[in-house]
Design a protein around this motif. Structure first.
Motif, mmCIF file in Angstrom:
data_model
loop_
_atom_site.group_PDB
_atom_site.id
_atom_site.type_symbol
_atom_site.label_atom_id
_atom_site.label_comp_id
_atom_site.label_asym_id
_atom_site.label_seq_id
_atom_site.Cartn_x
_atom_site.Cartn_y
_atom_site.Cartn_z
ATOM 1 N N SER A 57 0.864 -1.091 -0.229
ATOM 2 C CA SER A 57 0.178 0.097 -0.021
ATOM 3 C C SER A 57 0.461 1.358 0.002
ATOM 4 C CB SER A 57 -0.694 0.093 0.624
ATOM 5 O OG SER A 57 0.159 -0.074 2.904
ATOM 6 N N THR A 58 0.362 2.279 -0.438
ATOM 7 C CA THR A 58 1.044 3.191 -0.410
ATOM 8 C C THR A 58 0.572 4.508 -0.264
ATOM 9 O OG1 THR A 58 -0.005 4.162 -2.445
ATOM 10 C CG2 THR A 58 1.828 3.329 -3.072
ATOM 11 N N LYS A 59 -0.697 4.651 0.332
ATOM 12 C CA LYS A 59 -1.437 5.409 1.287
ATOM 13 C C LYS A 59 -1.715 5.118 2.585
ATOM 14 C CE LYS A 59 -3.981 6.018 -2.089
ATOM 15 N NZ LYS A 59 -5.766 6.669 -2.860
ATOM 16 N N GLN A 140 8.180 -1.469 5.511
ATOM 17 C CA GLN A 140 8.468 -0.797 4.529
ATOM 18 C C GLN A 140 9.178 -1.453 3.518
ATOM 19 O OE1 GLN A 140 9.862 3.325 5.745
ATOM 20 N NE2 GLN A 140 8.663 3.551 4.645
ATOM 21 N N ASN A 166 3.785 -0.477 3.856
ATOM 22 C CA ASN A 166 2.761 0.355 4.517
ATOM 23 C C ASN A 166 4.097 1.292 3.348
ATOM 24 O OD1 ASN A 166 0.232 -0.622 4.848
ATOM 25 N ND2 ASN A 166 1.330 -0.675 6.990
ATOM 26 N N HIS A 167 3.138 1.986 2.566
ATOM 27 C CA HIS A 167 4.580 2.782 2.601
ATOM 28 C C HIS A 167 5.803 2.656 2.041
ATOM 29 C CE1 HIS A 167 1.335 5.810 3.856
ATOM 30 N NE2 HIS A 167 1.316 5.202 4.932
ATOM 31 N N TYR A 168 6.253 2.009 1.058
ATOM 32 C CA TYR A 168 7.263 1.754 0.730
ATOM 33 C C TYR A 168 8.039 2.102 -0.203
ATOM 34 C CZ TYR A 168 4.504 0.258 -3.353
ATOM 35 O OH TYR A 168 2.761 0.216 -4.455
ATOM 36 N N ARG A 169 9.592 2.055 -0.706
ATOM 37 C CA ARG A 169 10.075 2.425 -1.401
ATOM 38 C C ARG A 169 10.667 2.529 -2.708
ATOM 39 N NH1 ARG A 169 12.685 3.343 3.546
ATOM 40 N NH2 ARG A 169 14.415 2.676 2.693
ATOM 41 N N LYS A 181 -3.063 -6.000 -3.402
ATOM 42 C CA LYS A 181 -3.435 -4.444 -3.497
ATOM 43 C C LYS A 181 -4.653 -4.202 -2.251
ATOM 44 C CE LYS A 181 -2.603 0.119 -5.137
ATOM 45 N NZ LYS A 181 -2.210 0.720 -6.240
#
Length: 243
Positions: A57-59, A140, A166-169, A181
Motif C-alpha cells: 500500500s502507498t497511502k 516498508q 506500507n509506504h514502500y519506497r 493490493k
C-alpha cells in the motif's frame, strides 16, 4: 492409456510441481478462507497456507483497508482456538477493531519493536513456531534474500505469514507466493447516511505463484467476505432465489 489414468498422472505431476514451488500439503488446507470465487485464482482453487503473502500500500487509507481485509482472512484462519503474532515498528492496527471481524484482540500477541530490521528478524523466528496459526509483520522494505528466508521458514513449520508493506519506497521482487493490493471503496449508504455501511474493498491479486491474477470488489458482511455485485445479472442464480 485411458483418460482416467491420464488425469491421475496429470494430477500427480501438478502436486509434485506445487510441492517443489513451496505449496506443501498440510492439514490446514481444508480451512475455508471465505474468499468465494477469488479462490479460483489459486493453485488447486485453495488459498495457499503454510506460505508467505505480501500486501502493498502507498497511502494511509489503503493501509487501513489492507488491515481490514487481512483481518477477514485471519478470522477464518484462527478459527476458535488459533493464536497469531503481529510484529511491527510502527503499528497501524487498532486492536479493538478486530472485534468487528470476529476476532478477540487477545488472540494476538503484539510485538512492537524499534527498528524495521528487528521486525524482519522477529518474524523469521516466529514463523518457525508451529504452534502459531499466523504471523503478521509490518515493514516498508524487504529484500529478496530476507523474503526467501521467511518462505523457507514456513515451508518447515506450515505457519502462514503476512507481510504488510506500507509506504514502500521500491516494489522489488520477493519470494512471497503472492502479492496483493487492497484499496477502500465507498460503503453502501444506510438510511441515506453515507460511510456507515459494510466495509468494502477493491481486492487486486497482483501476482500468485502457479495461479492467475485478478481484481474483485469484496465486502465484509454478516461475518464473512462476500463479493459485491454491480447488477442482478452478476448474482448467482442460487443466491437470487435465497435472497
Amino acid at each position: 492409456m485411458t483418460s482416467i489414468k491420464k488425469a491421475d498422472i496429470m494430477a500427480a505431476l501438478q502436486t509434485d510441481i506445487l510441492r517443489l514451488q513451496g505449496f506443501k500439503p498440510v492439514n490446514s488446507l481444508a480451512v475455508d478462507m471465505g474468499l468465494g470465487h477469488i479462490k479460483d485464482a489459486f493453485p488447486n482453487a485453495t488459498f495457499p497456507l503454510g506460505a508467505v503473502h505480501e500486501f502493498v500500500s502507498t497511502k494511509t487509507e489503503d493501509a487501513a483497508a489492507t488491515g481490514g481485509f487481512m483481518a477477514g482472512l485471519l478470522s477464518s484462519l484462527l478459527g476458535t482456538s488459533g493464536a497469531a503474532l503481529w510484529i511491527s515498528a510502527s503499528r497501524t492496527l487498532f486492536p479493538p477493531a478486530l472485534k468487528s471481524f470476529g476476532i478477540h484482540p487477545d488472540r494476538f500477541i503484539f510485538v512492537d519493536l524499534q527498528k524495521e530490521k528487528d521486525v524482519i528478524w522477529a518474524m523469521d523466528e516466529a514463523l518457525k513456531c508451529g504452534a502459531l496459526a499466523a504471523v503478521v509483520g509490518e515493514m516498508q522494505e524487504i529484500s529478496f534474500t530476507a523474503s526467501r528466508r521467511l518462505q523457507l521458514a514456513v515451508e518447515q513449520s506450515q505457519v502462514t505469514g503476512f507481510i504488510l508493506r506500507n509506504h514502500y519506497r521500491q516494489l522489488n521482487t520477493t519470494a512471497c507466493v503472492s502479492r496483493w493490493k487492497i484499496t477502500s471503496l465507498p460503503s453502501e449508504p444506510v438510511d441515506d447516511l453515507p460511510g456507515i455501511g459494510f466495509p468494502t474493498w477493491r481486492v487486486e491479486l497482483l501476482r500468485i505463484r502457479n495461479g492467475r491474477s485478478g481484481v474483485w470488489d469484496m465486502q465484509w458482511r454478516d461475518g464473512k467476505l462476500l463479493p459485491v455485485y454491480k447488477s442482478l445479472s452478476q448474482v448467482p442464480e442460487q443466491q437470487q432465489k435465497t435472497g
